[in-house]
Design an enzyme around this catalytic site. Structure first.
Site, PDB file in Angstrom:
ATOM      1  N   CYS A   2      29.562  41.382  34.834  1.00  0.00           N
ATOM      2  CA  CYS A   2      28.617  42.059  33.958  1.00  0.00           C
ATOM      3  C   CYS A   2      29.259  43.230  33.230  1.00  0.00           C
ATOM      4  CB  CYS A   2      27.430  42.577  34.768  1.00  0.00           C
ATOM      5  SG  CYS A   2      26.567  41.302  35.693  1.00  0.00           S
ATOM      6  N   ARG A  27      34.527  39.275  29.948  1.00  0.00           N
ATOM      7  CA  ARG A  27      34.154  39.284  31.354  1.00  0.00           C
ATOM      8  C   ARG A  27      33.367  38.030  31.741  1.00  0.00           C
ATOM      9  NH1 ARG A  27      32.888  44.538  33.822  1.00  0.00           N
ATOM     10  NH2 ARG A  27      34.311  46.070  32.980  1.00  0.00           N
ATOM     11  N   TRP A  74      25.871  37.897  34.108  1.00  0.00           N
ATOM     12  CA  TRP A  74      25.942  36.581  34.737  1.00  0.00           C
ATOM     13  C   TRP A  74      24.671  36.400  35.561  1.00  0.00           C
ATOM     14  CZ3 TRP A  74      28.795  32.255  34.680  1.00  0.00           C
ATOM     15  CH2 TRP A  74      30.054  32.296  34.065  1.00  0.00           C
ATOM     16  N   ASN A  98      25.215  46.810  37.228  1.00  0.00           N
ATOM     17  CA  ASN A  98      26.267  45.934  37.740  1.00  0.00           C
ATOM     18  C   ASN A  98      26.340  46.131  39.250  1.00  0.00           C
ATOM     19  OD1 ASN A  98      26.862  45.386  35.089  1.00  0.00           O
ATOM     20  ND2 ASN A  98      28.767  46.548  35.047  1.00  0.00           N
ATOM     21  N   GLY A  99      26.558  45.052  39.998  1.00  0.00           N
ATOM     22  CA  GLY A  99      26.737  45.186  41.440  1.00  0.00           C
ATOM     23  C   GLY A  99      25.617  44.544  42.228  1.00  0.00           C
ATOM     24  N   GLU A 479      49.624  37.355  53.373  1.00  0.00           N
ATOM     25  CA  GLU A 479      49.398  37.936  52.048  1.00  0.00           C
ATOM     26  C   GLU A 479      49.927  39.360  51.965  1.00  0.00           C
ATOM     27  OE1 GLU A 479      47.938  38.831  48.156  1.00  0.00           O
ATOM     28  OE2 GLU A 479      48.785  37.104  49.190  1.00  0.00           O
ATOM     29  N   LYS A 483      52.739  40.631  49.296  1.00  0.00           N
ATOM     30  CA  LYS A 483      52.538  41.748  48.377  1.00  0.00           C
ATOM     31  C   LYS A 483      53.690  42.743  48.472  1.00  0.00           C
ATOM     32  CE  LYS A 483      49.025  40.719  46.131  1.00  0.00           C
ATOM     33  NZ  LYS A 483      49.612  39.380  46.210  1.00  0.00           N
ATOM     34  N   GLU A 486      56.779  41.248  46.852  1.00  0.00           N
ATOM     35  CA  GLU A 486      56.652  41.086  45.409  1.00  0.00           C
ATOM     36  C   GLU A 486      56.948  42.359  44.636  1.00  0.00           C
ATOM     37  OE1 GLU A 486      53.348  37.814  44.212  1.00  0.00           O
ATOM     38  OE2 GLU A 486      52.565  39.569  45.258  1.00  0.00           O
ATOM     39  N   HIS A 502      57.814  33.662  70.106  1.00  0.00           N
ATOM     40  CA  HIS A 502      58.612  32.465  69.859  1.00  0.00           C
ATOM     41  C   HIS A 502      59.707  32.724  68.815  1.00  0.00           C
ATOM     42  CE1 HIS A 502      55.986  29.931  72.298  1.00  0.00           C
ATOM     43  NE2 HIS A 502      54.982  30.633  71.783  1.00  0.00           N
ATOM     44  N   LYS A 602      53.002  36.245  35.690  1.00  0.00           N
ATOM     45  CA  LYS A 602      51.605  36.195  36.130  1.00  0.00           C
ATOM     46  C   LYS A 602      51.148  34.763  36.382  1.00  0.00           C
ATOM     47  CE  LYS A 602      47.655  37.856  37.212  1.00  0.00           C
ATOM     48  NZ  LYS A 602      47.547  38.502  38.533  1.00  0.00           N
TER      49      LYS A 602
END
Length: 607
Positions: A2, A27, A74, A98-99, A479, A483, A486, A502, A602
């Site tokens: 939104c 958006r 939305w 929004n939210g 992840e 990060k 990266e 192990h 990207k």
């Protein structure tokens, strides 16, 4: 995702509001509307569909007024139509939002008992009636807003317009961004500074918990503790990078801080707060008949797939295979007819994932795509699309795209379980309610930014870093390590905590920080045992847990961060955020190019 705009102008503002909404179209939205004050009364124009439909309505039914608010939306709790479109109003107050208002049902019930009449199916309308009730009690608009904000729970950005007050516009933020623009006798609000770029070069960003009263002379800003606050005004070029970064040093940090909003935006399209149910976009096949699931993705999206496997196998009770897209076709997997193949990609253009999708179609699989770009090749070629509403993600290291993927995948797990009858309505309501809490809890996690920055100073000195987690925390460990690799170029590896004995335990000494992701769930005690094994070998533990977990391991961790407690089902979404912040701050200390790390792009559109 939104969008909000508000203007106090010197002339009619309707066309400027529409232009601001046009700059927010990227958006994504399915309805739009504006409200202005005409002779002291609130006039609204709202329309489902794209912005040109609202423009046609305004051409047929023009609206005057030098103060107004606008919104692109939305669909949240009901079909996209004029009734559910913003702004919402009872004639006394108009609001765009929004939210997610988490305590929507409680407030709505209370307001209905007071005689308030609701017209829409949205959670946003409670803000209108709540503020209006305080106005009826004799409070002026700023005080009525302050009292209402105290009652709201969740993540939100708000803009409020008041009948009979042609020189007052109020904005508030908690978890969702909101910017103030300064003009010559004019003032502006925008959920995205891009919307304000043609109007002003002077921008200030509200901080978490701030609310502001705008008049033609300027803005009075109040912080979360109800104290007067000053927020730095920034001089920006209309095409300058600073507007795009929202006042943050890097796009990555901006995108980390956008997560409460975009997680909420993604949920808003799926969650019905009245029935406490999740409804996915329609797919052209029977989810109940799916015998097995294959999930294919690359990089960060692959780790989202690993988390989804835990969810789906546990509550749906069907087998799930997760494959790296770059390997999938080359092992010539056997695919039984009628299976479902799910593909996850931020861009929807990832070459390996797109090729895997085509392979699965050729082998008789139903196909679904979780993508952030609705017009992408993957979205066009899959039978069904589950769109994430992260908005444009500029930083190469994925952040908000990852957490919105997790959000959508959690909703898919609930939907599959409901379709196959493996959960009852009470369980669906519990899991759905847990998801709705995430935007608000994510905003709380961001309050730990300064603490995580301190921890980063120690991690930045390391040559090697280990990340440990069990269950759904294992993909977050993977992840977190990705990060760090990266953007800081420090070697890092993620492991299932039970696998440490192990092999990886041989790496542990006083020079190797060990990042442990350990929410208080059914596996916490096992992870606690692994932490003690690390400490016994001189390892320095950095613990991400909740208050119960950090208290339990307070003597074993060199650093700990106590996150809000959430249902273990949604913990992976929440715990992704601190590992992102840690990687970001380490990279800044290392002096790397955070948004454009070396050798990375990207979107990988070639094999």
């Amino acid at each position: 995702m939104c969008g909000i705009i508000g203007i106090i102008g010197t002339g009619d503002v309707a066309s400027l509001l529409v232009e601001g909404l046009r700059r927010l179209e990227y958006r994504g939205y399915d309805s739009a509307g504006i409200a202005t004050l005409v002779d002291g009364g609130i006039e609204r124009r709202r329309m489902d569909g794209k912005l040109f439909r609202l423009e046609s309505l305004l051409a047929a039914q023009p609206v005057a007024g030098r103060i107004g608010i606008g919104h692109t939306r939305w669909a949240t709790h009901g079909i996209p139509n004029e009734t559910n479109a913003h702004p919402h109003s009872d004639g006394r107050v108009a609001v765009v939002h929004n939210g997610i208002i988490e305590n929507f049902q409680e407030l709505r019930g209370e307001l209905v008992r007071k005689g308030c009449r609701f017209e829409s199916e949205t959670d946003s309308e409670v803000v209108v009636h709540l503020v209006s009730s305080f106005l009826r009690d004799g409070h002026p608009p700023p005080e009525a807003t302050r009292l209402a904000l105290r009652r709201l729970q969740g993540a939100f950005a708000l803009a409020l317009l008041f009948a009979g007050h042609p020189d007052v516009l109020i904005g508030a933020r908690r978890g969702s961004p909101l910017a103030i623009g300064y003009g010559d006798g004019e003032m502006y609000l925008g959920s995205d500074a891009l919307a304000l770029a043609p109007l002003t070069q002077k921008i200030a960003y509200l901080e978490e918990g701030d609310w502001a009263v705008l008049t033609p002379e300027g803005a009075t800003i109040v912080d979360a503790e109800n104290r007067s606050a000053n927020r730095a005004m920034r001089q920006t070029a209309l095409s300058g990078a600073l507007i795009g970064k929202g006042g943050h040093r890097h796009f990555m940090l901006k995108e980390i801080f956008e997560q409460p909003q975009v997680i909420g935006d993604t949920l808003n399209t799926l969650f019905n707060p009245v029935s406490r149910t999740i409804t996915l976009p329609t797919v052209p096949f029977d989810l109940a008949a799916v015998p097995r699931l294959v999930i294919v993705a690359c990089g960060t999206s692959y780790y989202a797939a690993l988390a989804a496997r835990y969810w789906i196998e546990k509550i749906v009770r069907i087998p799930v295979a997760v494959d790296m897209a770059s390997e999938f076709r080359y092992r010539a997997p056997f695919l039984a007819p009628g299976g479902l193949a799910l593909f996850i990609s931020q861009s929807g253009e990832t070459a390996d994932t797109l090729a895997a999708l085509r392979y699965c179609r050729q082998h008789g699989q139903h196909t679904l795509a979780v993508v952030n770009v609705a017009e992408s090749s993957m979205a066009r070629e899959a039978e069904g699309v589950l769109p994430t509403l992260a908005g444009p993600e500029i930083g190469v290291a994925s952040t908000k795209a990852f957490t919105t993927q997790l959000t959508m995948l959690a909703c898919l797990a609930i939907t599959l379980a409901k379709a196959r009858g493996t959960i009852d309505h009470a369980t669906e309501a519990r899991l759905s309610s847990a998801l709705v809490e995430v935007p608000g809890r994510a905003a709380e996690v961001l309050n730990h930014d300064s603490r995580i920055r301190q921890i980063a100073a120690t991690v930045a000195e390391a040559r090697d870093v280990l990340y440990l987690g069990r269950g759904t925390s294992f993909p977050i460990a993977l992840e977190g390590a990705l990060k760090l690799k990266e953007i800081s170029y420090i070697h890092a590896e993620g492991y299932a905590a039970g696998e440490m004995k192990h092999g990886p335990i041989a790496l542990i000494d006083e020079a190797v920080p060990v990042i442990v992701i350990a929410p208080s769930d059914e596996l916490f005690e096992k992870t606690a045992s692994n932490v003690q094994e690390v400490v016994a070998r001189g390892g320095r533990v950095v613990l991400f847990s909740d208050w119960q977990g950090t208290d339990r391991l307070k003597d074993n961790a060199v650093f700990s961060v106590a996150l809000p407690y959430v249902d273990p089902f949604v913990a992976p979404i929440l715990y992704a955020i601190p590992v992102q912040l840690l990687a970001y701050h380490v990279a800044v200390l290392k002096g790397t190019d955070v948004d454009q790390p070396r050798n990375l792009a990207k979107s990988v559109t070639v094999e």
